[in-house]
Motif scaffolding. Structure first.
Motif, PDB file in Angstrom:
ATOM      1  N   VAL A  44       0.854  -1.186   0.000  1.00  0.00           N
ATOM      2  CA  VAL A  44       0.000   0.000   0.000  1.00  0.00           C
ATOM      3  C   VAL A  44       0.890   1.236   0.000  1.00  0.00           C
ATOM      4  O   VAL A  44       2.007   1.200   0.523  1.00  0.00           O
ATOM      5  CB  VAL A  44      -0.944   0.009   1.228  1.00  0.00           C
ATOM      6  CG1 VAL A  44      -0.172   0.235   2.525  1.00  0.00           C
ATOM      7  CG2 VAL A  44      -2.061   1.045   1.075  1.00  0.00           C
ATOM      8  N   SER A  72      -3.024  -0.118  -3.573  1.00  0.00           N
ATOM      9  CA  SER A  72      -4.022   0.826  -3.090  1.00  0.00           C
ATOM     10  C   SER A  72      -3.302   1.938  -2.310  1.00  0.00           C
ATOM     11  O   SER A  72      -2.098   1.885  -2.082  1.00  0.00           O
ATOM     12  CB  SER A  72      -5.056   0.121  -2.205  1.00  0.00           C
ATOM     13  OG  SER A  72      -4.422  -0.571  -1.142  1.00  0.00           O
ATOM     14  N   VAL A  93      -7.405  10.504  -6.652  1.00  0.00           N
ATOM     15  CA  VAL A  93      -7.877   9.127  -6.488  1.00  0.00           C
ATOM     16  C   VAL A  93      -8.955   8.809  -7.516  1.00  0.00           C
ATOM     17  O   VAL A  93      -8.930   7.748  -8.166  1.00  0.00           O
ATOM     18  CB  VAL A  93      -8.411   8.910  -5.056  1.00  0.00           C
ATOM     19  CG1 VAL A  93      -9.186   7.603  -4.956  1.00  0.00           C
ATOM     20  CG2 VAL A  93      -7.265   8.909  -4.055  1.00  0.00           C
ATOM     21  N   LEU A  98      -8.193   4.825  -8.327  1.00  0.00           N
ATOM     22  CA  LEU A  98      -7.455   4.145  -7.272  1.00  0.00           C
ATOM     23  C   LEU A  98      -8.355   3.847  -6.073  1.00  0.00           C
ATOM     24  O   LEU A  98      -9.392   4.489  -5.883  1.00  0.00           O
ATOM     25  CB  LEU A  98      -6.276   5.015  -6.831  1.00  0.00           C
ATOM     26  CG  LEU A  98      -5.277   5.373  -7.937  1.00  0.00           C
ATOM     27  CD1 LEU A  98      -4.341   6.473  -7.471  1.00  0.00           C
ATOM     28  CD2 LEU A  98      -4.494   4.152  -8.366  1.00  0.00           C
ATOM     29  N   ARG A  99      -7.944   2.901  -5.272  1.00  0.00           N
ATOM     30  CA  ARG A  99      -8.666   2.594  -4.040  1.00  0.00           C
ATOM     31  C   ARG A  99      -7.979   3.295  -2.877  1.00  0.00           C
ATOM     32  O   ARG A  99      -6.753   3.173  -2.711  1.00  0.00           O
ATOM     33  CB  ARG A  99      -8.701   1.087  -3.791  1.00  0.00           C
ATOM     34  CG  ARG A  99      -9.476   0.708  -2.530  1.00  0.00           C
ATOM     35  CD  ARG A  99      -9.434  -0.784  -2.262  1.00  0.00           C
ATOM     36  NE  ARG A  99     -10.173  -1.120  -1.063  1.00  0.00           N
ATOM     37  CZ  ARG A  99     -10.156  -2.315  -0.478  1.00  0.00           C
ATOM     38  NH1 ARG A  99      -9.431  -3.301  -1.011  1.00  0.00           N
ATOM     39  NH2 ARG A  99     -10.852  -2.535   0.624  1.00  0.00           N
ATOM     40  N   HIS A 101      -7.790   3.864   1.241  1.00  0.00           N
ATOM     41  CA  HIS A 101      -8.128   3.520   2.620  1.00  0.00           C
ATOM     42  C   HIS A 101      -7.879   4.751   3.479  1.00  0.00           C
ATOM     43  O   HIS A 101      -6.850   5.421   3.321  1.00  0.00           O
ATOM     44  CB  HIS A 101      -7.247   2.376   3.137  1.00  0.00           C
ATOM     45  CG  HIS A 101      -7.335   1.113   2.346  1.00  0.00           C
ATOM     46  ND1 HIS A 101      -8.232   0.110   2.633  1.00  0.00           N
ATOM     47  CD2 HIS A 101      -6.628   0.686   1.266  1.00  0.00           C
ATOM     48  CE1 HIS A 101      -8.075  -0.888   1.775  1.00  0.00           C
ATOM     49  NE2 HIS A 101      -7.106  -0.555   0.934  1.00  0.00           N
ATOM     50  N   GLU A 137      -5.791  -4.722   7.466  1.00  0.00           N
ATOM     51  CA  GLU A 137      -5.802  -4.947   6.017  1.00  0.00           C
ATOM     52  C   GLU A 137      -4.693  -5.904   5.568  1.00  0.00           C
ATOM     53  O   GLU A 137      -4.621  -6.245   4.400  1.00  0.00           O
ATOM     54  CB  GLU A 137      -5.640  -3.604   5.283  1.00  0.00           C
ATOM     55  CG  GLU A 137      -6.766  -2.613   5.525  1.00  0.00           C
ATOM     56  CD  GLU A 137      -8.089  -3.059   4.915  1.00  0.00           C
ATOM     57  OE1 GLU A 137      -8.062  -3.904   3.981  1.00  0.00           O
ATOM     58  OE2 GLU A 137      -9.135  -2.576   5.376  1.00  0.00           O
TER      59      GLU A 137
END
Length: 313
Positions: A44, A72, A93, A98-99, A101, A137
């Motif tokens: 990440v 991500s 994003v 994109l993802r 968090h 995660e």
């Protein structure tokens, strides 16, 4: 642009092909990004909307084009972020699909797990949300935009920096990185923090931004802003607790060299409203951006190293 290093397409005297220092730094960072993609299962990228994380995302986009970025993004939201930076974060994003968090400090305060500090700053409160998000995660590699020139604790860190099952950093467990060979081995529950920009300087980052024509949030350039002075820094007023009695607000022409929690990130007086002017200003500076504008690094002589040992970047 005279302040920006030449590209690889230019030839020095004699006609031999030549790589500029920016080409070398870019190549090294791309190599690190691809190494992680091949070696880890669930990496990440820490992305705050600050200039270093923006450059890191730009490098990732180049490293894997035309394929999508295989990582991500993660942002630890203090709740005291600059609105301009959050708007930029969300727009980027969405633009690249994109993802993202988000680990919110406010959630931990609402649950009573964390308490507000008397000085109002939340930067030291980021460690628990960050480490718990990594664990929940199951991220096994976490990219950070830290650079060795920023602060002496960061100068100690390797490109691949092992963290134990509690996300803690032990300088004695540093691994050698000869010939750009990176050791990502880790036990279950451990993870590796990865710093592709370790060998960059603030000036390198800005020269690269200029060369690649990378968009930044407007607060990095000179603008009019209402600020007040505390501990020698110009801070932006906000719900976090400033200004206090006796601290007067005034309008000044300022810009930010680094972006973090509003309560501990100071602006600098500046007329640098273009990339060229920013590069000239930085080239003449004798203070790093964190040394000049981050109150959280001045809490003690070893403030950053103490936080890194606990799991912070």
């Amino acid at each position: 642009m005279t302040a920006v290093a030449p590209t690889a397409t230019e030839l020095p005297t004699g006609g031999a092909p030549h790589l500029s220092h920016l080409d070398v730094l870019e190549s090294e960072a791309v190599h690190i990004l691809r190494e992680v993609a091949g070696e880890f299962e669930n990496p990440v990228v820490l992305f705050s909307g600050g200039k270093d994380s923006i450059v890191m995302l730009h490098l990732a986009l180049k490293a894997f084009a035309p394929a999508p970025v295989p990582f991500s993004l993660l942002h630890v939201d203090t709740g005291h972020n600059f609105p301009e930076v959050l708007e930029y974060r969300d727009r980027v994003v969405a633009e690249h699909g994109l993802r993202l968090h988000v680990a919110a400090v406010q959630d931990y305060i609402d649950r009573g797990v964390l308490k507000e500090r008397p000085d109002g700053t939340r930067n030291p409160l980021q460690t628990l949300p960050l480490t718990e998000k990594i664990q929940s995660e199951r991220f096994d590699a976490v990219f950070g935009g830290g650079r060795r020139d920023e602060e002496k604790a960061r100068a100690k860190e390797r490109v691949f920096s092992l963290r134990d099952e509690f996300s803690q950093w032990d300088p004695r467990r540093q691994r050698p990185e000869l010939w750009q060979l990176y050791n990502g081995r880790h036990a279950p529950g451990e993870h590796v923090r990865v710093f592709p920009l370790s060998n960059w300087t603030e000036l390198d980052v800005w020269q690269y931004i200029a060369r690649e024509d990378i968009e930044l949030p407007g607060i990095y350039f000179a603008h009019e802003r209402e600020v007040f002075q505390r501990s020698g820094m110009w801070l932006t007023a906000g719900e976090w607790g400033g200004p206090k009695e006796g601290e007067s607000v005034e309008k000044r022409r300022v810009r930010y060299r680094t972006v973090g929690d509003m309560s501990c990130t100071g602006a600098v007086d500046s007329d640098a409203d273009t990339i060229e002017k920013v590069i000239t200003e930085i080239a003449a500076s004798r203070l790093t951006e964190r040394g000049a504008t981050r109150a959280d690094d001045k809490m003690s002589e070893a403030a950053m190293e103490d936080r890194k040992r606990e799991g912070y970047f």
